[in-house]
Design a protein around this motif. Structure first.
Motif, PDB file in Angstrom:
ATOM      1  N   ALA A   5       0.819  -1.211   0.000  1.00 36.97           N
ATOM      2  CA  ALA A   5       0.000   0.000   0.000  1.00 36.97           C
ATOM      3  C   ALA A   5       0.856   1.265   0.000  1.00 36.97           C
ATOM      4  O   ALA A   5       0.327   2.363  -0.163  1.00 36.97           O
ATOM      5  CB  ALA A   5      -0.922   0.008   1.223  1.00 36.97           C
ATOM      6  N   LEU A   6       2.152   1.111   0.197  1.00 42.16           N
ATOM      7  CA  LEU A   6       3.047   2.262   0.195  1.00 42.16           C
ATOM      8  C   LEU A   6       4.079   2.122  -0.932  1.00 42.16           C
ATOM      9  O   LEU A   6       3.779   2.401  -2.069  1.00 42.16           O
ATOM     10  CB  LEU A   6       3.714   2.410   1.577  1.00 42.16           C
ATOM     11  N   PHE A   7       5.291   1.636  -0.615  1.00 45.89           N
ATOM     12  CA  PHE A   7       6.339   1.614  -1.620  1.00 45.89           C
ATOM     13  C   PHE A   7       6.858   0.210  -1.910  1.00 45.89           C
ATOM     14  O   PHE A   7       7.982   0.037  -2.387  1.00 45.89           O
ATOM     15  CB  PHE A   7       7.513   2.499  -1.169  1.00 45.89           C
ATOM     16  N   LEU A 115       7.503   9.597  -5.820  1.00 42.13           N
ATOM     17  CA  LEU A 115       7.052   8.809  -4.668  1.00 42.13           C
ATOM     18  C   LEU A 115       5.812   9.417  -4.035  1.00 42.13           C
ATOM     19  O   LEU A 115       4.873   8.703  -3.652  1.00 42.13           O
ATOM     20  CB  LEU A 115       8.179   8.709  -3.633  1.00 42.13           C
ATOM     21  N   MET A 116       5.790  10.730  -3.899  1.00 37.27           N
ATOM     22  CA  MET A 116       4.626  11.389  -3.291  1.00 37.27           C
ATOM     23  C   MET A 116       3.392  11.245  -4.179  1.00 37.27           C
ATOM     24  O   MET A 116       2.283  11.016  -3.679  1.00 37.27           O
ATOM     25  CB  MET A 116       4.923  12.872  -3.061  1.00 37.27           C
ATOM     26  N   ARG A 117       3.564  11.350  -5.490  1.00 36.13           N
ATOM     27  CA  ARG A 117       2.420  11.312  -6.406  1.00 36.13           C
ATOM     28  C   ARG A 117       1.947   9.889  -6.688  1.00 36.13           C
ATOM     29  O   ARG A 117       0.820   9.698  -7.151  1.00 36.13           O
ATOM     30  CB  ARG A 117       2.798  11.991  -7.730  1.00 36.13           C
ATOM     31  N   SER A 118       2.791   8.910  -6.402  1.00 40.38           N
ATOM     32  CA  SER A 118       2.419   7.527  -6.716  1.00 40.38           C
ATOM     33  C   SER A 118       1.480   6.918  -5.693  1.00 40.38           C
ATOM     34  O   SER A 118       0.930   5.840  -5.914  1.00 40.38           O
ATOM     35  CB  SER A 118       3.673   6.657  -6.815  1.00 40.38           C
ATOM     36  N   ASN A 119       1.289   7.601  -4.560  1.00 36.80           N
ATOM     37  CA  ASN A 119       0.446   7.075  -3.493  1.00 36.80           C
ATOM     38  C   ASN A 119      -0.670   8.073  -3.181  1.00 36.80           C
ATOM     39  O   ASN A 119      -0.393   9.213  -2.809  1.00 36.80           O
ATOM     40  CB  ASN A 119       1.283   6.814  -2.240  1.00 36.80           C
ATOM     41  N   PRO A 120      -1.942   7.687  -3.336  1.00 33.82           N
ATOM     42  CA  PRO A 120      -3.050   8.634  -3.124  1.00 33.82           C
ATOM     43  C   PRO A 120      -3.035   9.255  -1.729  1.00 33.82           C
ATOM     44  O   PRO A 120      -3.349  10.442  -1.582  1.00 33.82           O
ATOM     45  CB  PRO A 120      -4.297   7.775  -3.345  1.00 33.82           C
ATOM     46  N   MET A 121      -2.681   8.475  -0.710  1.00 34.39           N
ATOM     47  CA  MET A 121      -2.656   9.007   0.643  1.00 34.39           C
ATOM     48  C   MET A 121      -1.628  10.131   0.770  1.00 34.39           C
ATOM     49  O   MET A 121      -1.914  11.194   1.343  1.00 34.39           O
ATOM     50  CB  MET A 121      -2.330   7.897   1.638  1.00 34.39           C
ATOM     51  N   LEU A 122      -0.444   9.920   0.216  1.00 32.84           N
ATOM     52  CA  LEU A 122       0.605  10.928   0.296  1.00 32.84           C
ATOM     53  C   LEU A 122       0.318  12.107  -0.622  1.00 32.84           C
ATOM     54  O   LEU A 122       0.591  13.254  -0.271  1.00 32.84           O
ATOM     55  CB  LEU A 122       1.953  10.306  -0.057  1.00 32.84           C
ATOM     56  N   GLU A 123      -0.265  11.824  -1.759  1.00 37.38           N
ATOM     57  CA  GLU A 123      -0.563  12.908  -2.698  1.00 37.38           C
ATOM     58  C   GLU A 123      -1.545  13.902  -2.098  1.00 37.38           C
ATOM     59  O   GLU A 123      -1.459  15.110  -2.339  1.00 37.38           O
ATOM     60  CB  GLU A 123      -1.106  12.338  -4.004  1.00 37.38           C
ATOM     61  N   ARG A 124      -2.461  13.414  -1.262  1.00 38.46           N
ATOM     62  CA  ARG A 124      -3.426  14.322  -0.622  1.00 38.46           C
ATOM     63  C   ARG A 124      -2.769  15.253   0.375  1.00 38.46           C
ATOM     64  O   ARG A 124      -3.341  16.277   0.754  1.00 38.46           O
ATOM     65  CB  ARG A 124      -4.527  13.504   0.070  1.00 38.46           C
ATOM     66  N   MET A 125      -1.576  14.909   0.837  1.00 38.35           N
ATOM     67  CA  MET A 125      -0.870  15.763   1.789  1.00 38.35           C
ATOM     68  C   MET A 125      -0.211  16.966   1.116  1.00 38.35           C
ATOM     69  O   MET A 125       0.186  17.916   1.790  1.00 38.35           O
ATOM     70  CB  MET A 125       0.212  14.960   2.527  1.00 38.35           C
ATOM     71  N   ILE A 126      -0.077  16.935  -0.209  1.00 36.95           N
ATOM     72  CA  ILE A 126       0.635  18.008  -0.907  1.00 36.95           C
ATOM     73  C   ILE A 126      -0.230  19.263  -0.946  1.00 36.95           C
ATOM     74  O   ILE A 126      -1.341  19.267  -1.472  1.00 36.95           O
ATOM     75  CB  ILE A 126       1.010  17.576  -2.337  1.00 36.95           C
ATOM     76  N   VAL A 127       0.293  20.323  -0.362  1.00 33.95           N
ATOM     77  CA  VAL A 127      -0.383  21.621  -0.369  1.00 33.95           C
ATOM     78  C   VAL A 127       0.068  22.440  -1.561  1.00 33.95           C
ATOM     79  O   VAL A 127      -0.718  23.111  -2.219  1.00 33.95           O
ATOM     80  CB  VAL A 127      -0.099  22.390   0.943  1.00 33.95           C
TER      81      VAL A 127
END
Length: 455
Positions: A5-7, A115-127
């Motif tokens: 679910a992550l990397f 890496l940030m864009r490949s995971n929906p959870m992390l992508e939502r953190m991008i301001v």
């Protein structure tokens, strides 16, 4: 690194076993038997880690996965750790990835963004995201920049990742890696973030070598690892490595074997250069009591500077009165330098043949005669060494000159012959002008000349 679910898709394969074991140990997590075997081989330590470490220094061969792991560590430290309770209002936790140059910085940034864009959870953190930084919703920022001790001050760091630290170069500093690391350590104190440095090894000097020589195989909070490219990346074709060894074994041992080079050494110790520096002024005025000589290192444009030096003898000592260097249109600079030489009574110049005929023609137009020689700059450096080592040289307080002299490297070829030159990615225009002046006048103190050479 293994969670699907992550990397897990990126770092979960068997080829990443070495990296996973190293990072598990760095963060003080329990090691499996298989990981422990990697841990001992990579770190030289006999015991398993009992707690997390403060610093991680890695001497890893090329194509071993360093930049990808730098990106992974940046994402982990920024997105998976919460520093908000220790931040003041308006303050952010910065994870800084420092790269040797802009091209390398962009490469690491692409890995981070991927890496940030490949995971929906992390992508939502991008301001917000721009070309150099990714701001996250948890008051953390991942910032990718070139290595500079001035640009790293004033930050609150959650982590600092120094990518390819063995190859950091600066025209303003003889020891940019030491100055930058010293500048970032106070910024790590508030959040007690880790310092992580990774690079292919090079010469036995600099902060990576210092960390390796002091801490490899030793216990304590500073962890050092060393490995070849194929140890960390078994998927790297063996033929690529073998071809590199066939071309140049000494270089390949560093680039792919992860070993520090024995055939590269500092040419002038820093203390010798510091001893030669005068406190002030930058230029000494003309004196009727002195008989002046000079040296000029022309450049045809590009990143190199067109440099010149004027000096005079005082007994056994050679004083460098004037050092000038700048970029621009070569003909205009030649005219400027010709007038400077004439102002100090210098009208006869010498040159090697690297520059062809154009310096002869250009200087002749301005009343300065050029006599071409054939001495390569490596020999000029070698000829100047005795005068520097014996304290018979005085040079101006020029920061770039000091940095270039200290950065000069002596390399030993397969046949045993030494050559002296600037390090990869460096420059030596000012150093060449001064060393040429010293060498030419140490050899013949009664000759009145200007020697002219090119890189």
């Amino acid at each position: 690194m293994t969670d699907p679910a992550l990397f897990g898709h990126q770092f979960g394969a068997d080829s990443w076993e070495g990296w996973r074991a190293l990072l598990v140990g760095f963060y003080g997590l329990p090691l499996t038997d298989a990981e422990a075997e990697h841990w001992h081989a990579l770190t030289g330590r006999e015991s398993a880690p009992q707690s997390a470490h403060d610093e991680l220094w890695m001497a890893i061969g090329r194509r071993g996965g360093k930049s990808q792991c730098a990106a992974l560590l940046a994402v982990y430290e920024a997105a998976f750790r919460d520093h908000a309770d220790r931040l003041s209002p308006g303050e952010v936790a910065t994870v800084a990835v420092l790269a040797a140059d802009r091209k390398q910085a962009r490469a690491v940034f692409r890995y981070v963004s991927g890496l940030m864009r490949s995971n929906p959870m992390l992508e939502r953190m991008i301001v917000r995201e721009d070309k150099e930084a990714i701001e996250l919703s948890n008051r953390a920022v991942i910032e990718i920049t070139t290595a500079s001790f001035r640009a790293t001050r004033g930050y609150t760091f959650a982590a600092v990742i120094a990518d390819e630290i063995a190859f950091w170069r600066s025209d303003e500093s003889a020891n940019p890696d030491a100055e930058i690391i010293n500048a970032v350590r106070p910024g790590l104190a508030t959040l007690q973030g880790p310092l992580i440095a990774l690079s292919s090894p090079y010469a036995k000097r600099g902060e990576l070598w210092n960390a390796y020589s002091r801490h490899f195989g030793e216990g304590g909070p500073i962890l050092v690892a060393q490995a070849s490219s194929r140890t960390m990346n078994p998927e790297l074709p063996e033929r690529v490595v073998q071809q590199a060894y066939d071309r140049d074994a000494a270089s390949a041992r560093a680039e792919y074997g992860g070993q520090f080079r024995d055939d590269v050494a500092a040419f002038l110790p820093r203390e010798v250069v510091d001893q030669a520096l005068r406190a002030s002024p930058l230029e000494l005025p003309w004196s009727r009591k002195a008989r002046y000589h000079g040296f000029v290192d022309p450049a045809g444009g590009g990143q190199d500077e067109y440099a010149m030096a004027i000096g005079h003898r005082e007994g056994e000592r050679l004083v460098v009165d004037v050092l000038r260097a700048r970029k621009g249109e070569p003909a205009a600079i030649t005219a400027e330098y010709a007038e400077a030489f004439k102002a100090y009574g210098v009208r006869h110049v010498h040159s090697d043949r690297y520059a062809g005929e154009w310096p002869v023609t250009e200087f002749e137009r301005h009343g300065v005669t050029v006599e071409q020689g054939a001495k390569p700059k490596s020999d000029l450096y070698r000829d100047a060494l005795a005068a520097f080592n014996s304290g018979r040289v005085e040079i101006p307080p020029d920061d770039k000159l000091q940095a270039q002299l200290v950065s000069l490297e002596r390399r030993t070829a397969r046949g045993g012959r030494d050559s002296i030159d600037h390090p990869p990615g460096g420059h030596d225009d000012r150093a060449n002008a001064v060393a040429g002046l010293v060498a030419m006048n140490s050899r013949d103190s009664h000759s009145r000349m200007v020697a002219l050479t090119t890189w």
